[in-house]
Design a protein around this motif. Structure first.
Motif, PDB file in Angstrom:
ATOM      1  N   GLY A  80      34.776  79.329-113.825  1.00  0.00           N
ATOM      2  CA  GLY A  80      34.182  80.572-113.343  1.00  0.00           C
ATOM      3  C   GLY A  80      34.810  81.801-113.979  1.00  0.00           C
ATOM      4  O   GLY A  80      34.230  82.875-113.973  1.00  0.00           O
ATOM      5  N   HIS A  81      36.034  81.641-114.527  1.00  0.00           N
ATOM      6  CA  HIS A  81      36.680  82.772-115.194  1.00  0.00           C
ATOM      7  C   HIS A  81      36.593  82.639-116.699  1.00  0.00           C
ATOM      8  O   HIS A  81      36.549  83.605-117.427  1.00  0.00           O
ATOM      9  N   ARG A  82      36.625  81.409-117.166  1.00  0.00           N
ATOM     10  CA  ARG A  82      36.555  81.142-118.610  1.00  0.00           C
ATOM     11  C   ARG A  82      35.791  79.837-118.790  1.00  0.00           C
ATOM     12  O   ARG A  82      35.639  79.046-117.839  1.00  0.00           O
ATOM     13  N   LEU A  83      35.320  79.648-120.015  1.00  0.00           N
ATOM     14  CA  LEU A  83      34.497  78.472-120.295  1.00  0.00           C
ATOM     15  C   LEU A  83      34.855  77.944-121.673  1.00  0.00           C
ATOM     16  O   LEU A  83      35.045  78.724-122.610  1.00  0.00           O
ATOM     17  N   ASP A  98      54.184  87.440-112.095  1.00  0.00           N
ATOM     18  CA  ASP A  98      54.020  86.010-111.814  1.00  0.00           C
ATOM     19  C   ASP A  98      52.629  85.616-111.381  1.00  0.00           C
ATOM     20  O   ASP A  98      52.104  84.586-111.774  1.00  0.00           O
ATOM     21  N   LYS A  99      52.040  86.427-110.489  1.00  0.00           N
ATOM     22  CA  LYS A  99      50.760  86.022-109.929  1.00  0.00           C
ATOM     23  C   LYS A  99      49.605  86.490-110.803  1.00  0.00           C
ATOM     24  O   LYS A  99      48.596  85.811-110.903  1.00  0.00           O
ATOM     25  N   PHE A 100      49.738  87.658-111.386  1.00  0.00           N
ATOM     26  CA  PHE A 100      48.602  88.195-112.143  1.00  0.00           C
ATOM     27  C   PHE A 100      48.537  87.636-113.547  1.00  0.00           C
ATOM     28  O   PHE A 100      47.470  87.375-114.064  1.00  0.00           O
ATOM     29  N   TYR A 103      44.973  81.988-119.548  1.00  0.00           N
ATOM     30  CA  TYR A 103      43.700  81.567-120.113  1.00  0.00           C
ATOM     31  C   TYR A 103      43.739  81.586-121.639  1.00  0.00           C
ATOM     32  O   TYR A 103      43.064  80.790-122.296  1.00  0.00           O
ATOM     33  N   ASN A 160      35.019  95.546-120.669  1.00  0.00           N
ATOM     34  CA  ASN A 160      34.480  94.923-119.467  1.00  0.00           C
ATOM     35  C   ASN A 160      33.748  93.619-119.741  1.00  0.00           C
ATOM     36  O   ASN A 160      33.379  92.920-118.816  1.00  0.00           O
ATOM     37  N   VAL A 217      34.932  81.145-124.027  1.00  0.00           N
ATOM     38  CA  VAL A 217      34.587  82.465-123.510  1.00  0.00           C
ATOM     39  C   VAL A 217      35.531  82.778-122.362  1.00  0.00           C
ATOM     40  O   VAL A 217      35.736  81.944-121.478  1.00  0.00           O
ATOM     41  N   MET A 273      36.710  85.911-119.488  1.00  0.00           N
ATOM     42  CA  MET A 273      36.424  87.227-118.931  1.00  0.00           C
ATOM     43  C   MET A 273      37.715  88.036-118.858  1.00  0.00           C
ATOM     44  O   MET A 273      38.782  87.488-118.596  1.00  0.00           O
ATOM     45  N   PRO A 274      37.603  89.327-119.065  1.00  0.00           N
ATOM     46  CA  PRO A 274      38.807  90.160-118.999  1.00  0.00           C
ATOM     47  C   PRO A 274      39.227  90.404-117.562  1.00  0.00           C
ATOM     48  O   PRO A 274      38.446  90.167-116.646  1.00  0.00           O
ATOM     49  N   MET A 275      40.439  90.866-117.399  1.00  0.00           N
ATOM     50  CA  MET A 275      40.844  91.348-116.085  1.00  0.00           C
ATOM     51  C   MET A 275      41.231  92.812-116.206  1.00  0.00           C
ATOM     52  O   MET A 275      41.659  93.274-117.259  1.00  0.00           O
ATOM     53  N   ARG A 276      41.004  93.539-115.116  1.00  0.00           N
ATOM     54  CA  ARG A 276      41.425  94.934-115.112  1.00  0.00           C
ATOM     55  C   ARG A 276      42.817  94.980-114.504  1.00  0.00           C
ATOM     56  O   ARG A 276      43.016  94.556-113.379  1.00  0.00           O
ATOM     57  N   ILE A 277      43.772  95.423-115.287  1.00  0.00           N
ATOM     58  CA  ILE A 277      45.158  95.347-114.808  1.00  0.00           C
ATOM     59  C   ILE A 277      45.523  96.628-114.051  1.00  0.00           C
ATOM     60  O   ILE A 277      45.193  97.704-114.477  1.00  0.00           O
TER      61      ILE A 277
END
Lengths: 605, 368
Positions: free
Chosen positions: B176-179, B278-280, B325, B346, B362, B364-368
Motif C-alpha cells: 500500500g506504500h510501495r509496490l 526510529d519510527k519515521f 523502502y 507529492n 514504485v 510513495m513519498p512521505m511528508r517529513i
C-alpha cells in the motif's frame, strides 16, 4: 374511527410532567431554581420521605405578586423571559414557564408568597387556584406534597426513600456548589443534613466534597475573551472509580455535557489510569448568547455556538494545571509540619490537620503562567521556611559522587531533593527539605522520555502517502462528518476524499501509524468527530506507540545508578510536565516527611 | 515393530525440508507432527499447516517393515540434529510410541495415527503448467517479496501476485506504500492466469529453492498451486481476493530521470539512515542542478547529509521517503546501476533497471 379532540389542560400538564417531573429530585430542582431566580439569599429545603411525601422550599426572594399567583401555576407563563431575544440570552435558571404547572398537575401544591411591599402574604392552592390571605415574613414558600397522588402508575416507579432522598441530595449539592454566596439548609424527616452558611467558593466546595478532595485539588482559573473557567480539579492521585464527583456548571447551571466531559477527560489522558475518573468542580462562564440551554426540558444538556473553541479552551485550561508537575513543588500538602524541622525544633508534631491550601480564594489570574506561578509560590514558601537553613547551595548533581555521608547531602533548593541511595535496584531514595523522597526510577524515567517524544512528534505530523488508497465503506452520517471535518483530518495526517456516496478513500496516513489498520482508525475517528469537535483517537493511538517506545527506552529495574545519575533523573523530573504519574497513571514518587517518620518512631512524645 | 535403520542424514535432510512450515503453536495437536511413510526403499515425509503442505520423497536402503506414523516434527528434528552426523539411527514403533536409537542414545516419542493426518488433495484438472529454472524463479521472488504487506487487514496484500501470461511470468507485491514488479521470460505460451500466493508460501519457497538451473515445475489449478522441485512437492492454498490494479499505479511519464550506481546510493542511504527518527525513518532527497543531497535528522536534532554528483539539469525538487523502502529495493536487486524517475514532491517515484523493463518499483513519498 376515533375522532380528534383537544386534550384537557390537566392532561396536557400531566403529560408535560412526564418530562419535567421525573422524580422528587426534579421537583426540588425546579423549585430551587425558581428560588434562585427570585434573588434569594437564604433557602431552606425540608423533605419528608425522600421528597415523596413532601418537599417544602422556603426562600427570602422577591416573592410573587397576588395577581400573578394564579399565573404562576399556569402553563407557559413566566416572569423570566418575554421575547425570543430574551430566550437567546437567558440568564435565569428557568425560562420555560411549565415547571410549576406540571408539578401542580401531579402533586398537591400550595404556594405562599409575599411580594415586596405587600401588607401580608397570599397563598394559592394548586388544585383549584383559590387564593387566601396568609402570614409570611417575606419571600415564597412552595409546598409540594404527595407527589403522584393522582398518577398511581407513576408512583410505582419511585424507588426507595433512601434512593429518592439521595437524588434530592444530589440536586441540592449541585445548587449549593453553584451558589456559595447563598445560605442553604437541607433537612430530611426533620433532621438537618446540610447547613451551609454563605461562604467563599472554596469553603463551600470543601464542605460538600470533603477536605481530602480539597487537599488533592488544584485551582483552575483561566480566561480567554468572554470565556472564563474556574474551579477545582483533582490531581490524578485522587481519582474515583465512578464519575460521581464531577460537577460542571455553565453560567451557574449544572450540566452533564459530552463536549465538556470529553475536554476534561482528554486533559487527564495518560496521567489517569483508563478506568479511573477524575473529580472536579468547574465553572464555565460565557456570554449567554453563546450557549443554547433550551435543548432539554431539564436543561442538563446545552449546546455551544463555538463548540470547538470551548473544547480547546477547557482542555488547555485543565491540562495546563495538571501538567504543572507536583515534583516541581514537592511537599506542598505537607506544609503544616515542615517549619518545625526547618527550624530545628523537635517538639510536638501533633498539629491540627492542616487547613487546605487557600489559593482558591486568590486564584491565578490567567492560565498562561500557571507553572511559573506555582513555582514562585513555592519559592516564597521556601523563603518563608528557610530560617536557619543554609543559603541556597548551587550544587551540581556531581558534587556528591563518592558516597558522601548522607548528612552532607544538601536539602534545600531542589523540590525532590538529592539522591542518597538506590533501593534494591528499583527505587531511588532522596532527601529533600521535608524528609525522604522515594522515586520509582523506571516509572519516572518512562514519563520523562515519553514527554520528550511527545514534544518531538507534536506539531505538523509527518505523513506517508499511500500508493494504494485505503477505501472504506461508511454510512451517510460518517461520510457527512468526513466532509465537514476534512481539514481536521488533514491536520492529523489523513487526506480523505469521497469516491462514492458511501465510500471514502484515504490517501495518506500519519507516518507513526503507517502500519496500523487504517480503516478501523478512520472509522473510530469519524465516530468521535461526529460527537465532539475534537478527537483523541489519533493522539491516543500515537501516544500508545510513544509510550511503548518510552517504556523500552527507560532504565529497567536492577540497573544500578550512580548518585549523579540519580540526581540527574530527579532534576529531569522536576523539569518535566506530568512527572507525578507514569504513562499509565501510577505515581512516580512519594514523600515521607520527617513528621511522619517521627510519628512512626514516637519521637518527641 | 522395526520401522527402519539408516544414517542420520537420510532422515534429517528430508525432515529439514518439511519441518519449516510446522507452526509452533496449535489448537490441533496433530499439526505439530510430521507424517512419515515408509514403503520398501521409499521414504515419504509430509508436513502441513492446513494452508501449505510440503512433501519429500527419498529412497535408500532402509530395512525394517512398511508403516505410516506421525510424530512431533520439531522434537524429532532436534534429536536428529543433535546426534553425531555419522550415527546410525534405528527407529521402532511399539504401542503408540516411536523409539529412536543411536549408539547408546535412546528416545521414546509419542505418536498419533497416520490416518488422522490432514493431507491436502492435489488439485483436479489440468490447470496452468509451466517450468522455469529454480535460480530465476528464486531471484524474481527476492526482487518483489520484501514489498508484501504483513498482517494487513486487506488480506490480499499479504501475499504475492503471480501472473503467467503468454511467454512471461510476472510477480507483483505491495503493502500500500510501495509496490515491486518483476518479470521473467517463460518458454511456453500460456493463457493468462493470475493467483495470489500467501506470504508464508513465498517465504517457504524462497527458503527451499536452490540457486541452481534445475527446473521448478509450477501448476496453478483451482484454489491451489503446486511447486515441484528436487525431491520436494509444495502444495499451497491461494489467497482468494482481488489484487489492486498494479498497472494503474506504475507511473508512465515521470519527467525527471536520474541514474545511480546502486552500491554508491545504497551506502549513502545506509549512512544517512543512522540518524533518522526510529519510527519515521524519513530521509529528504534534495535534487539540484548537478547534485543530489540526502538529508536526515532525528529526535535529538542530529543531522546527516550525503551528496551525490549526478547528471541532472532542471527544476529543483525536495522529496521525503521512508528510507527502509529505499534500502529494501536497493538491497534486493542485484544490478550495478538503477534509474530513478520523479515528478514532484507529492507523487510517487519509480525505480527501474537501465535498459530493460523487467523490474519496476514504485514508492510513495512521505511528508517529513
Amino acid at each position: 374511527m376515533p375522532s380528534i379532540k383537544p386534550l384537557s389542560d390537566l392532561l396536557i400538564n400531566q403529560i408535560a410532567a412526564g418530562e419535567v417531573v421525573e422524580r422528587p429530585a426534579s421537583v426540588l430542582k425546579e423549585v430551587l431554581e425558581n428560588a434562585l431566580d427570585a434573588g434569594s439569599r437564604a433557602i431552606e429545603v425540608q423533605l419528608e420521605q425522600g421528597g415523596v411525601r413532601r418537599i417544602r422550599v422556603v426562600d427570602d426572594g422577591c416573592g410573587i405578586d397576588r395577581n400573578d399567583l394564579p399565573l404562576a401555576l399556569a402553563r407557559h407563563a413566566t416572569s423570566k423571559i418575554a421575547t425570543l431575544d430574551d430566550l437567546e440570552r437567558v440568564g435565569t435558571m428557568g425560562f420555560r414557564g411549565e415547571a410549576l404547572a406540571a408539578i401542580a398537575a401531579v402533586a398537591r401544591t400550595r404556594i405562599t408568597s409575599r411580594a415586596n411591599g405587600e401588607p401580608h402574604a397570599w397563598s394559592i392552592e394548586g388544585s383549584d387556584l383559590s387564593l387566601s390571605p396568609a402570614a409570611l415574613n417575606c419571600g415564597t414558600v412552595v409546598d409540594v406534597a404527595e407527589l403522584y397522588f393522582n398518577t398511581p402508575a407513576r408512583r410505582k416507579f419511585l424507588k426507595t426513600e433512601a434512593t429518592e432522598f439521595a437524588h434530592c441530595d444530589e440536586v441540592f449539592r449541585r445548587v449549593a456548589l453553584a451558589r456559595p454566596d447563598i445560605g442553604l439548609q437541607l433537612s430530611h424527616n426533620g433532621r438537618v443534613i446540610h447547613r451551609l452558611p454563605p461562604a467563599d467558593p472554596q469553603a463551600r466546595t470543601g464542605a460538600l466534597m470533603g477536605d481530602d478532595f480539597l487537599a488533592q485539588a488544584r485551582p483552575v482559573d483561566a480566561d480567554a475573551g468572554a470565556l472564563r473557567l474556574s474551579g477545582l480539579v483533582s490531581l490524578p492521585a485522587y481519582s474515583r472509580a465512578s464519575r460521581d464527583a464531577q460537577y460542571f456548571f455553565v453560567n451557574g447551571r449544572f450540566v452533564r455535557d459530552k463536549l465538556l466531559t470529553h475536554a476534561v477527560r482528554q486533559a487527564y489522558q495518560d496521567i489517569l489510569h483508563g478506568n479511573r475518573h477524575p473529580a472536579y468542580v468547574l465553572f464555565l462562564e460565557l456570554d449567554p448568547a453563546g450557549v443554547d440551554v433550551n435543548v432539554h426540558p431539564a436543561k442538563i444538556e446545552v449546546r455551544f455556538r463555538e463548540a470547538r473553541a470551548i473544547h480547546q479552551f477547557v482542555f488547555h485550561a485543565v491540562s495546563r494545571i495538571l501538567a504543572a508537575s507536583g515534583a516541581a513543588s514537592a511537599s506542598e500538602p505537607l506544609s503544616s509540619s515542615i517549619p518545625n524541622h526547618a527550624q530545628g525544633t523537635q517538639t510536638s508534631v501533633d498539629l491540627p490537620p492542616s487547613p487546605p491550601p487557600t489559593r482558591y480564594q486568590a486564584p491565578l489570574r490567567s492560565y498562561g503562567p500557571g507553572p511559573q506561578a506555582m513555582e514562585s509560590a513555592n519559592h516564597r514558601y521556601f523563603d518563608f521556611v528557610a530560617g536557619a537553613a543554609a543559603p541556597g547551595n548551587a550544587m551540581q548533581g556531581t558534587s556528591n559522587q563518592s558516597g558522601a555521608p548522607a548528612a552532607d547531602v544538601p536539602t534545600d533548593g531542589a523540590p525532590l531533593g538529592y539522591a542518597l541511595a538506590q533501593l534494591h535496584g528499583v527505587y531511588i531514595l532522596a532527601q529533600n527539605r521535608s524528609g525522604l523522597v522515594l522515586v520509582d526510577m523506571h516509572a519516572a524515567h518512562e514519563r520523562i522520555l515519553y514527554e520528550k517524544l511527545k514534544a518531538v512528534v507534536d506539531g505538523r505530523p509527518s505523513i506517508q502517502r499511500l500508493l494504494i488508497p485505503a477505501v472504506l465503506r461508511l454510512d451517510a452520517r460518517s461520510m457527512a462528518v468526513a466532509e465537514e471535518c476534512t481539514e481536521v483530518l488533514v491536520g492529523m495526517g489523513f487526506e480523505v476524499a469521497p469516491v462514492g456516496p458511501h465510500e471514502l478513500s484515504v490517501r495518506s496516513v500519519p507516518t507513526l501509524l503507517a502500519n496500523a489498520p487504517i480503516a478501523d482508525l478512520v472509522r473510530q475517528l469519524l465516530d468521535e468527530l461526529g460527537e465532539v469537535p475534537a478527537s483523541e483517537v489519533i493522539t491516543a493511538r500515537r501516544n500508545e506507540l510513544l509510550a511503548t517506545m518510552a517504556c523500552h527506552g527507560a532504565v529497567r529495574a536492577n540497573r544500578s545508578l550512580s548518585i549523579p545519575e540519580m540526581n540527574a533523573l530527579l532534576r529531569d523530573m522536576e523539569a518535566t510536565e506530568r512527572a507525578d504519574q507514569c504513562n499509565h497513571g501510577r505515581p512516580t514518587w512519594t514523600q515521607l516527611s520527617m513528621s511522619e517518620l517521627d510519628r512512626f518512631f514516637m519521637r518527641g512524645k | 515393530m522395526h520401522l527402519l535403520t539408516t544414517t542420520r542424514d537420510t532422515l534429517l535432510a528430508p525432515l529439514q525440508s518439511v519441518a519449516g512450515i510446522v507452526e509452533k503453536r496449535h489448537t490441533l495437536p496433530i499439526l505439530s507432527n510430521v507424517l512419515i511413510e515408509k514403503q520398501g526403499e521409499r521414504l515419504t515425509m509430509l508436513a502441513t499447516d492446513i494452508e501449505i503442505q510440503v512433501r519429500t520423497i527419498s529412497t535408500g536402503d532402509l530395512g525394517g517393515e512398511d508403516a505410516s506414523i506421525t510424530v512431533a516434527a520439531k522434537k524429532l528434528h532436534d534429536i536428529l540434529r543433535a546426534l553425531p552426523d555419522t550415527a546410525e539411527i534405528t527407529v521402532n514403533i511399539d504401542d503408540k510410541r516411536m523409539t529412536v536409537k543411536a549408539g547408546k542414545s535412546r528416545f521414546a516419542l509419542q505418536t498419533l495415527p497416520a490416518a488422522d493426518y490432514p493431507t491436502m488433495n492435489l488439485p483436479e484438472g489440468e490447470g496452468t503448467r509451466f517450468s522455469i529454472s529454480q535460480k530465476l524463479f528464486k531471484r524474481q521472488l527476492a526482487q518483489v517479496a520484501y514489498a508484501m504487506a504483513q498482517q494487513d487487514i486487506r488480506y490480499y496484500l499479504n501475499g504475492l501476485l503471480l501472473i503467467a501470461e503468454g511467454d512471461q511470468l510476472r510477480m507483483v507485491a505491495t503493502d500500500g506504500h510501495r509496490l515491486a514488479y518483476a518479470a521473467n521470460p517463460l518458454e511456453a505460451a500460456i493463457t493468462r492466469t493470475e493467483v495470489i500466493l500467501p506470504r508464508k508460501t513465498v517465504m517457504e519457497l524462497n527458503r527451499q529453492l536452490a540457486d541452481t538451473d534445475d527446473t521448478l515445475e509450477v501448476t496453478l489449478a483451482g484454489n491451489q498451486a503446486v511447486f515441484r522441485f528436487g525431491s520436494i512437492e509444495l502444495v499451497t492454498k491461494l489467497i482468494d481476493g482481488k489484487f489492486p490494479d498494479y498497472e494503474r499505479v506504475i507511473p508512465q511519464h515521470h519527467p525527471k530521470m536520474l541514474a545511480f550506481d546502486r552500491v554508491q546510493l545504497l551506502s549513502c542511504l545506509n549512512r544517512v539512515a543512522i540518524l533518522t527518527n526510529d519510527k519515521f525513518r524519513g530521509v529528504r532527497m534534495v535534487l539540484e542542478d548537478g547534485r543530489l543531497r540526502i538529508v536526515s535528522t532525528n529526535n535529538e536534532q542530529e543531522e546527516a547529509q550525503e551528496e551525490i554528483e549526478i547528471d541532472y539539469q532542471g527544476d529543483a525538487l525536495d522529496i521525503g521517503f521512508n528510507v527502509t523502502y529505499l534500502l529494501d529495493v536497493l538491497n534486493n536487486i542485484g544490478t550495478e546501476s538503477v534509474e530513478w524517475r520523479f515528478n514532484d514532491g507529492n507523487s510517487s517515484a519509480l525505480i527501474t533497471l537501465p535498459g530493460n523493463d523487467t523490474f519496476k518499483y514504485v514508492v510513495m513519498p512521505m511528508r517529513i
